[in-house]
Every structure is written in structure tokens, then in C-alpha cells.
Design an enzyme around this catalytic site. Sequence first.
Site, PDB file in Angstrom:
ATOM      1  CB  CYS A  78      19.196 128.984  61.863  1.00  0.00           C
ATOM      2  SG  CYS A  78      20.226 127.804  62.487  1.00  0.00           S
ATOM      3  CB  CYS A  84      23.856 128.418  67.360  1.00  0.00           C
ATOM      4  SG  CYS A  84      25.371 128.830  66.371  1.00  0.00           S
ATOM      5  CB  CYS A  87      22.825 134.113  63.885  1.00  0.00           C
ATOM      6  SG  CYS A  87      23.483 133.481  62.333  1.00  0.00           S
ATOM      7  CB  CYS A 165      25.975 126.966  59.265  1.00  0.00           C
ATOM      8  SG  CYS A 165      26.173 128.659  59.630  1.00  0.00           S
ATOM      9  CD  GLN A 289      37.775 142.000  55.785  1.00  0.00           C
ATOM     10  OE1 GLN A 289      36.860 141.577  56.625  1.00  0.00           O
ATOM     11  NE2 GLN A 289      38.708 143.048  56.039  1.00  0.00           N
ATOM     12  CE1 TYR A 318      46.759 146.676  64.427  1.00  0.00           C
ATOM     13  CE2 TYR A 318      46.413 148.734  63.265  1.00  0.00           C
ATOM     14  CZ  TYR A 318      46.826 148.064  64.576  1.00  0.00           C
ATOM     15  OH  TYR A 318      46.811 148.720  65.704  1.00  0.00           O
ATOM     16  CD  GLU A 339      48.905 140.544  59.499  1.00  0.00           C
ATOM     17  OE1 GLU A 339      48.030 141.451  59.381  1.00  0.00           O
ATOM     18  OE2 GLU A 339      48.841 139.606  60.524  1.00  0.00           O
ATOM     19  CG  ASP A 387      40.958 146.292  58.272  1.00  0.00           C
ATOM     20  OD1 ASP A 387      40.253 146.372  59.271  1.00  0.00           O
ATOM     21  OD2 ASP A 387      40.837 145.630  57.516  1.00  0.00           O
ATOM     22  CB  CYS A 414      35.753 144.614  62.628  1.00  0.00           C
ATOM     23  SG  CYS A 414      37.227 144.334  63.763  1.00  0.00           S
TER      24      CYS A 414
END
Length: 457
Positions: A78, A84, A87, A165, A289, A318, A339, A387, A414
Site C-alpha cells: 500500500c 494511514c 494497518c 484500500c 464481524q 454480547y 446485547e 464476546d 478482541c
Amino acid sequence: MSKQATPVKKNDTMQLSFEDLTHDGAGVAKLDGYPIFVPRALPGEEGQVKIVKVKKNFAIGRLVELTDESENREEPPCPIFKRCGGCQLQHLSYEGQLEYKQKHVKDVLARIGGLPDVPVHATLGMADPWRYRNKAQVPVGERGGHIVAGFYAERSHEIVDMPNCVIQHEENDKVVQLVKKLAVKYGIRGYDEEKHRGTLRHIVTRHGKNSGELMVVLVTRGKELPNKKNLVQDIREELPNVTSIVQNINPKRTNVIFGEKTEVLWGEEVIYDTIGDIRFAISARSFYQVNPTQTKVLYDQALAYANLSGNETVIDAYCGIGTISLFLAQKAKKVLGVEIVPEAITDAKKNAEINGFTNTEFVVGEAEKVMPWWYAQGVRPEVIVVDPPRKGCDEALLEAIINMKPKRVVYVSCNPATLARDLKYLSEHGYEAKEVQPVDMFPQTTHCEAVAKIELV
Ligand code: SAH
């Protein structure tokens, strides 16, 4: 008190060897134990570094020249990788990224969780770790009378225009470029964050990888959207797989992307996608996701750790639009999901219905309030799946788990740091973390997803 001397000063230039990577992907070198963090340097490398910031416990440097390159270094594909914020690891081989994530989870479990002995498996990666994202949310603004849509430059809210992207699905790139072009054609102004003027704030687009369906969300400052009809007509003509065009209105001065109100401009309120054999309806504001290929890998792992026989009551805390819930419902007697986003629960109920599940129940609320309430109602699940978002589980929720005494807990995380914190709490209250499986949901970035199998001892 005299200020403690640091081993480096601002603007010093020095030769350093890098031995590690931080959780946000910077190289770490040490001078007598004092860490110096240098973006885009890799372990095993050496280079000339200029010190740009000095703090008591660490310094930050800029790589001036690499004198010894890692065999794991790769040319980032990229052109805007350095500017940016999206990433952080394109300069590291994919193998290297997978190893980094496994090591990161292991380190954090030891350091924050006090759990150095929990087995952490090799990260499950992708065969093709590019163009995987099914969703783009791109800020829109204006500069010199031109519409710009892209990303915020580092440490600022200046929007840098982005033509495409490399981690986004091509369809999402197409939507962004098309909406930009149509905004010019129909005189739709980009949003001016400082003056709180203009119309178009964000272009959000979601692509159903398995269905091919496409949703376009135009987030606007007010209800007004000039030439709405023509705009919709042009989008439909140029992108025939669009099935949903919606406008979300966000009148507030805020960094939060979505406002409370969503109006359908054309087509459906949701798009559909499938994971495995299950079909999901997804609204604009619902969580889904972002890496559909790896979602299947992640859910299969969660299901394997849940180890269901068919007689269990299971809680999915969640639950979002009920994705994990319905995976579990295939093998459980009953699944209860909770949720906080009301639209997501509407989607979850619809998803249970369109897939013919009759053994699920979904509740809107804060999981940390609903779980203790379920406990008080006598709910005693055999398995609990959580989650949570990056901040992890609230202590009230962990307490409810401990009170309910499920045989197994499956923790989908996460954020390894909060996973480690919560595993520590559970392991101090009668549970044991048996193993952890990292799954690479976010190639080229430092984001790290992992599933933990936890059992009552
Ligand atoms: N398991 C789902 C969603 C995981 S993302 C999936 O795999 O798709 C985390 C979800 O937690 C989001 O849908 C978010 O809206 C929700 N959430 C955040 N805080 C919450 C809280 N306090 N109580 C319940 N849900 C919450």
C-alpha cells in the site's frame, strides 16, 4: 527532587538493535533496560534512529536508516501505509504476523493474567490475507473546494484522500469512489468538522461475502440530502448488486459515526449474508464481524470449546445479531443471548426465525445487568460464551458467571489485555483457563483475536 537522568536525549541519533514488537507494532530496542520504541522496525533488525520524544520510562525514535534487515521484512503493497493508521504490520511477512500475535497473547497472559502456563496455540491465519474486510467506514470532508474521502492523518482530523484500500473488499472501494463522484455531480457538500457544516459525514458500506449483497449507508449531518432520488438511481445503475441504500442522520458534534435515526432510501433495511449454513440479516448499525472468512474459523473454534451434547442451556453474552448464538443453537437445548444495541437484537430474533430456530431467546440490555438478573431468576446454564468489546467484561458479569457455576466458559476476545485480566479473575474464583487459540481476524494490523477455553475445577 532531581529529575532522574534518561539514557537518551531528544534529537540524539544512535545505532540500535531491535529485539521485540510492542502491542501496537513498533520495534523495541533497549539501552540498559530503558526501552526505545521505533515504528516500523522489526525484531532482529539494526538501524540508525533519531530520538523524537523522551519520557521517564521510555523514548520514541524514528528510523533514519536500516543497516540490517530482518528476513521477515516485506515491501508494503500500500502506497499510503506509513501515513494511514489502518494497518501497522504490512512490512512484516504474514508468517511473522501470525507468530507475533501468538507471542503477544502468550506474553500478556503471563504479564497481566499471571498465567504463564496456559497453552497458546499457533495463530490460525488466512490463505490470502488481503482484501478481506467486508465493511468500510470512510470519513468525508472537503479541501480546497474538493470532496475528500479517506482516513484521518496521524494524530489529526485532517482527511487524507484514499483511492483504494488493500485490506478492503473491492466492492467497498467501488462504493466509496462512486459516492464521492456522485456527491460532486449532485452538489452534495462534504462535512466540515470544525464549523459543523456541510452534508455528507461518512460513507459506510458493507458487502456480504457469501451473498454478494451490498449495503450503502450515507451518514449525513441533517435530514436533507440534495438530489436524493437521482443519487439512489445512479447508485443502483452503477452497482447492480446493491440491495440496501440507507441514510443515517447524525446531527451531533461527535466522533461517533452513526446517529440514532436511519431511513431506508431504497431496497431493504438489512443485507443478508451467510456463515456456514446459517443466514443472517444485518442492519446498518449492528455489529457484524469484518472478516467473513475467519469468522467461520473463529465460531467453529468457539463451538468446539463449548463442547455441546444437545442438552445444555447456553448463554451468549454480547451476542450482536445472534451469530454465535445460532451456531450454538444447532447443538444446544436452549440459547439465551444478550446485547446492548436494540437493532442488533431485532436482527437476532429475525435471524433465529429465518433459519427456523425455536430454541433461542434474545434480550436487549447491558450484559452486566441482565446476567445477574438471569441468575436471580434461577437461570443456570451449563455453558457461557462471552464476546465482549475491547474493554472486556464488567466485573458484575464475571461475578454472575461465578454464581451460575457453568461447567465451561468460552471467552472470545478482541483484546488480549482484557482477556488476560478477566482470566485472572476467573482463575481466582474456581475456574481454570485450559487453552487459548488466536485466530487472525485482522491481517496486516496489530489487532488480535483469541478464543479461550475455561473450565470449572
Ligand atoms: N458475538 C457477536 C458480537 C461481538 S462484538 C459477533 O460475533 O458478531 C461485541 C458486541 O457487544 C457488540 O454487538 C456490542 O454492541 C455489544 N455490547 C457492547 N457493550 C455491551 C454491554 N455492556 N452489554 C451487552 N452488549 C454489549
